[in-house]
Scaffold this motif. Structure first.
Motif, mmCIF file in Angstrom:
data_model
loop_
_atom_site.group_PDB
_atom_site.id
_atom_site.type_symbol
_atom_site.label_atom_id
_atom_site.label_comp_id
_atom_site.label_asym_id
_atom_site.label_seq_id
_atom_site.Cartn_x
_atom_site.Cartn_y
_atom_site.Cartn_z
ATOM 1 N N PHE A 80 15.157 -66.908 76.174
ATOM 2 C CA PHE A 80 16.032 -67.522 77.160
ATOM 3 C C PHE A 80 16.156 -69.026 76.924
ATOM 4 C CE2 PHE A 80 16.844 -69.142 81.518
ATOM 5 C CZ PHE A 80 18.071 -68.527 81.724
ATOM 6 N N GLY A 81 15.061 -69.674 76.566
ATOM 7 C CA GLY A 81 15.063 -71.109 76.299
ATOM 8 C C GLY A 81 15.862 -71.509 75.067
ATOM 9 N N ASP A 82 16.242 -70.537 74.235
ATOM 10 C CA ASP A 82 17.045 -70.815 73.047
ATOM 11 C C ASP A 82 18.526 -71.002 73.374
ATOM 12 O OD1 ASP A 82 14.731 -70.466 71.518
ATOM 13 O OD2 ASP A 82 15.195 -68.375 71.032
ATOM 14 N N LEU A 83 18.940 -70.618 74.584
ATOM 15 C CA LEU A 83 20.352 -70.707 74.964
ATOM 16 C C LEU A 83 20.748 -72.142 75.270
ATOM 17 C CD1 LEU A 83 20.629 -67.665 77.402
ATOM 18 C CD2 LEU A 83 21.270 -67.748 74.984
ATOM 19 N N THR A 84 21.990 -72.473 74.969
ATOM 20 C CA THR A 84 22.532 -73.769 75.373
ATOM 21 C C THR A 84 22.859 -73.702 76.868
ATOM 22 O OG1 THR A 84 24.834 -73.158 74.984
ATOM 23 C CG2 THR A 84 23.607 -74.058 73.085
ATOM 24 N N ALA A 85 23.131 -74.857 77.460
ATOM 25 C CA ALA A 85 23.514 -74.887 78.877
ATOM 26 C C ALA A 85 24.790 -74.076 79.103
ATOM 27 C CB ALA A 85 23.690 -76.323 79.350
ATOM 28 N N ASP A 86 25.764 -74.193 78.206
ATOM 29 C CA ASP A 86 27.010 -73.430 78.342
ATOM 30 C C ASP A 86 26.753 -71.927 78.237
ATOM 31 O OD1 ASP A 86 28.583 -75.683 78.758
ATOM 32 O OD2 ASP A 86 29.224 -75.822 76.655
ATOM 33 N N GLU A 87 25.903 -71.531 77.305
ATOM 34 C CA GLU A 87 25.587 -70.102 77.163
ATOM 35 C C GLU A 87 24.855 -69.574 78.399
ATOM 36 O OE1 GLU A 87 25.006 -69.492 72.365
ATOM 37 O OE2 GLU A 87 23.444 -70.560 73.475
ATOM 38 N N THR A 88 23.932 -70.356 78.924
ATOM 39 C CA THR A 88 23.184 -69.947 80.121
ATOM 40 C C THR A 88 24.130 -69.771 81.297
ATOM 41 O OG1 THR A 88 21.220 -71.108 79.340
ATOM 42 C CG2 THR A 88 21.309 -70.576 81.682
ATOM 43 N N ARG A 89 24.981 -70.735 81.498
ATOM 44 C CA ARG A 89 25.952 -70.683 82.602
ATOM 45 C C ARG A 89 26.853 -69.457 82.450
ATOM 46 N NH1 ARG A 89 26.232 -75.598 83.134
ATOM 47 N NH2 ARG A 89 27.281 -76.061 81.199
ATOM 48 N N ASP A 90 27.394 -69.253 81.266
ATOM 49 C CA ASP A 90 28.307 -68.137 81.031
ATOM 50 C C ASP A 90 27.601 -66.789 81.186
ATOM 51 O OD1 ASP A 90 31.154 -67.474 79.960
ATOM 52 O OD2 ASP A 90 29.796 -66.204 78.794
#
Length: 154
Positions: A51-61
Motif C-alpha cells: 500500500f505504501g508503494d502507491l502514489t497519492a494519486d493512485e491511493t486517491r483513485d
C-alpha cells in the motif's frame, strides 16, 4: 499494439472479461473465489506490492473506485453494509503481491439462521468451504457483465 486492455494482478494475467470497471489508475474485477456474493477486488493498474508503494494519486483513485463500486454493489445485492479490506504484506494475510481492496457486501443474518435450531458457525464454515472453490471463466465473465451494466448507468 493490441486494442484489448491488459491487466496484471501480481504474477497473474487477468482475463479482461473479469474486469467490470476501470479508471486510468485502477480497475475492479470479480473474484476467482468470492467469500460471499458480490466479493470483488479493486486494484491499482500499476504493479504495486504494498500500500505504501502507491502514489497519492493512485491511493486517491483506488479508494474512490472502491467507493463507487461498493456503493453500486451494496444496492445491487440488497446489502445493508460493506466490508473493505486490505492485507498489506504476507504477515497480514496478503496472498497475491499486488495491492488490492476486497469489497464484500454484507447483510444481516436471517432469523432462520439464528433461531437456535442450527449451529450457525458450522453452517457458515460449510458455506465458506463451498464458496471458496475456483469459479469458471464463464461464471466470472457473466458476473462481470452484470456489474459492468450496473456501473455503466452511473
Amino acid at each position: 499494439m493490441s486494442s484489448i486492455e491488459q491487466y496484471a494482478f501480481g504474477p497473474f494475467k487477468i482475463d479482461p472479461r473479469q474486469v467490470f470497471y476501470s479508471t486510468p489508475l485502477s480497475y475492479a474485477l470479480v473474484n476467482l473465489r468470492p467469500l460471499l456474493p458480490g466479493n470483488v477486488l479493486v486494484c491499482p493498474r500499476r504493479d504495486a506490492v504494498r500500500f505504501g508503494d502507491l502514489t497519492a494519486d493512485e491511493t486517491r483513485d483506488l479508494w474512490l473506485t472502491a467507493q463507487t463500486v461498493g456503493t453500486q454493489l451494496e444496492s445491487y445485492h440488497k446489502a445493508s453494509s460493506l466490508a473493505f479490506a486490505i492485507q498489506d504484506g504476507p504477515q497480514a494475510g496478503q496472498t497475491v503481491p499486488h495491492v488490492h481492496i476486497h469489497i464484500v457486501p454484507r447483510k444481516a443474518a436471517s432469523s432462520e439462521e439464528n433461531d437456535g435450531n442450527k449451529d450457525v458457525k458450522e453452517k457458515q464454515k460449510l458455506d465458506l468451504d463451498i464458496q471458496m472453490k475456483n469459479r469458471t471463466m464463464e461464471e466470472m465473465a457473466q458476473e462481470a457483465d452484470e456489474y459492468r451494466s450496473l456501473l455503466s448507468k452511473i
